[in-house]
Design an enzyme around this catalytic site. Sequence first.
Site, PDB file in Angstrom:
ATOM      1  N   LYS A  12     -12.197   2.024  -1.083  1.00 17.08           N
ATOM      2  CA  LYS A  12     -11.662   1.353  -1.570  1.00 17.08           C
ATOM      3  C   LYS A  12     -13.026  -0.440  -1.885  1.00 17.08           C
ATOM      4  CE  LYS A  12      -7.331   1.977   1.019  1.00 17.08           C
ATOM      5  NZ  LYS A  12      -6.557   1.114   1.485  1.00 17.08           N
ATOM      6  N   TYR A  52      -0.386   2.961  -6.737  1.00 17.02           N
ATOM      7  CA  TYR A  52       0.830   2.132  -5.318  1.00 17.02           C
ATOM      8  C   TYR A  52       1.674   2.076  -5.488  1.00 17.02           C
ATOM      9  CZ  TYR A  52      -3.703   1.332  -2.186  1.00 17.02           C
ATOM     10  OH  TYR A  52      -5.029   2.565  -1.313  1.00 17.02           O
ATOM     11  N   PHE A  60       3.145  -7.353   0.722  1.00 11.88           N
ATOM     12  CA  PHE A  60       1.560  -7.051   0.880  1.00 11.88           C
ATOM     13  C   PHE A  60       1.075  -6.717  -0.625  1.00 11.88           C
ATOM     14  CE2 PHE A  60       2.887  -3.548   3.278  1.00 11.88           C
ATOM     15  CZ  PHE A  60       2.537  -2.422   1.857  1.00 11.88           C
ATOM     16  N   ARG A 105     -11.908   4.242   9.546  1.00 17.18           N
ATOM     17  CA  ARG A 105     -11.433   3.228  10.013  1.00 17.18           C
ATOM     18  C   ARG A 105     -12.189   2.588  11.817  1.00 17.18           C
ATOM     19  NH1 ARG A 105      -6.027   4.817   6.606  1.00 17.18           N
ATOM     20  NH2 ARG A 105      -6.810   3.693   4.827  1.00 17.18           N
ATOM     21  N   ASN A 115      -9.146  -1.875   4.780  1.00 10.10           N
ATOM     22  CA  ASN A 115      -8.940  -0.300   5.660  1.00 10.10           C
ATOM     23  C   ASN A 115     -10.450   0.330   4.839  1.00 10.10           C
ATOM     24  OD1 ASN A 115      -7.804   0.351   4.076  1.00 10.10           O
ATOM     25  ND2 ASN A 115      -5.872   0.478   5.461  1.00 10.10           N
ATOM     26  N   HIS A 118      -8.601   5.197   0.972  1.00 11.25           N
ATOM     27  CA  HIS A 118      -7.521   5.790   1.008  1.00 11.25           C
ATOM     28  C   HIS A 118      -7.560   7.277   1.035  1.00 11.25           C
ATOM     29  CE1 HIS A 118      -3.980   7.362  -0.871  1.00 11.25           C
ATOM     30  NE2 HIS A 118      -5.162   7.859  -1.693  1.00 11.25           N
ATOM     31  N   GLU A 129      -2.315  12.330  -7.261  1.00 10.21           N
ATOM     32  CA  GLU A 129      -3.231  11.111  -7.377  1.00 10.21           C
ATOM     33  C   GLU A 129      -4.890  11.764  -8.194  1.00 10.21           C
ATOM     34  OE1 GLU A 129      -3.609  10.114  -3.338  1.00 10.21           O
ATOM     35  OE2 GLU A 129      -1.297   9.292  -3.835  1.00 10.21           O
TER      36      GLU A 129
HETATM   37  P1  IDP Z   1      -2.575   4.272   3.537  1.00 14.49           P
HETATM   38  O1  IDP Z   1      -3.261   4.032   2.793  1.00 14.49           O
HETATM   39  O2  IDP Z   1      -2.808   4.879   5.133  1.00 14.49           O
HETATM   40  O3  IDP Z   1      -1.721   5.619   3.573  1.00 14.49           O
HETATM   41  P2  IDP Z   1      -0.470   3.272   3.864  1.00 14.49           P
HETATM   42  O4  IDP Z   1       1.380   2.703   4.277  1.00 14.49           O
HETATM   43  O5  IDP Z   1      -0.160   3.935   2.015  1.00 14.49           O
HETATM   44  O6  IDP Z   1      -1.594   3.293   4.265  1.00 14.49           O
HETATM   45  O7  IDP Z   1      -0.867   1.238   2.906  1.00 14.49           O
HETATM   46  C1  IDP Z   1      -1.408   1.213   1.045  1.00 14.49           C
HETATM   47  C2  IDP Z   1      -2.825   0.865   1.500  1.00 14.49           C
HETATM   48  O8  IDP Z   1      -1.779  -0.753   1.452  1.00 14.49           O
HETATM   49  C3  IDP Z   1      -3.610   0.510   3.240  1.00 14.49           C
HETATM   50  O9  IDP Z   1      -4.599   1.223   3.655  1.00 14.49           O
HETATM   51  C4  IDP Z   1      -3.260  -0.667   3.459  1.00 14.49           C
HETATM   52  O10 IDP Z   1      -4.685  -1.080   2.206  1.00 14.49           O
HETATM   53  C5  IDP Z   1      -2.267  -1.354   2.696  1.00 14.49           C
HETATM   54  N1  IDP Z   1      -1.460  -2.223   4.076  1.00 14.49           N
HETATM   55  C6  IDP Z   1      -0.440  -1.429   4.207  1.00 14.49           C
HETATM   56  N2  IDP Z   1       0.485  -2.845   4.820  1.00 14.49           N
HETATM   57  C7  IDP Z   1       0.397  -3.565   4.997  1.00 14.49           C
HETATM   58  C8  IDP Z   1       0.067  -4.599   5.359  1.00 14.49           C
HETATM   59  O11 IDP Z   1       1.004  -4.141   6.220  1.00 14.49           O
HETATM   60  N3  IDP Z   1      -0.586  -5.475   5.257  1.00 14.49           N
HETATM   61  C9  IDP Z   1      -1.523  -5.477   4.403  1.00 14.49           C
HETATM   62  N4  IDP Z   1      -2.336  -4.909   3.465  1.00 14.49           N
HETATM   63  C10 IDP Z   1      -1.443  -3.617   4.197  1.00 14.49           C
HETATM   64 MG    MG Z   2      -1.032   5.837   1.913  1.00 16.26          MG
END
Ligand code: IDP
Ligand code: MG
Length: 151
Positions: A12, A52, A60, A105, A115, A118, A129
């Site tokens: 990212k 997404y 968010f 991470r 974080n 992805h 994807e």
């Molecule tokens: P992942 O990246 O571990 O698969 P997902 O639930 O698919 O997690 O969420 C995608 C991305 O959205 C996360 O990696 C993070 O950057 C962002 N994200 C997810 N939950 C939150 C949150 O509660 N606050 C802010 N950003 C979030």
């Molecule tokens: Mg995800």
Amino acid sequence: MSNNERTYIMVKPDGVQRGLVGAIIARFEQKGYYLRALKLITPTRELLEEHYKDLNDRPFFQALITYMLSGPVVGMVWEGKGVVATGRLLLGATNPLQSNPGTIRGDFCIITGRNICHGSDSVVNAEKEISLWFGKELAEWTHHSHNWIYE
Ligand code: IDP
Ligand code: MG
């Protein structure tokens, strides 16, 4: 389980800005996975909203899109046995405070909204994807260590 499973891994914008591209690639290379595609991309809002789309009703979502538009990303396709699930283990939990030390991470970031990486969460989503970010531009090659990585 196929040795040809593939996943979409993306560094990212914060990972690119912080100079962590090489460290993230190294985790996948050292594990023994094969690199099938790699590019630095300045994504459009449309591409990110499609990538997404399952999260588009989450509070968010707009912040996530703004974050992902804040600079270039590095998209990659990695291949190998169990790479989707194991790729997620290499990344660590979504919330970096819950990611184990030794994961990407867990070692390199602190908050969920920054974080750094992805990884696809299922084989079906990985294929979607990969075609979204790369189309058919994957390199076919045989890794010189193949017979040292697989029996
Ligand atoms: P992942 O990246 O571990 O698969 P997902 O639930 O698919 O997690 O969420 C995608 C991305 O959205 C996360 O990696 C993070 O950057 C962002 N994200 C997810 N939950 C939150 C949150 O509660 N606050 C802010 N950003 C979030
Ligand atoms: Mg995800």
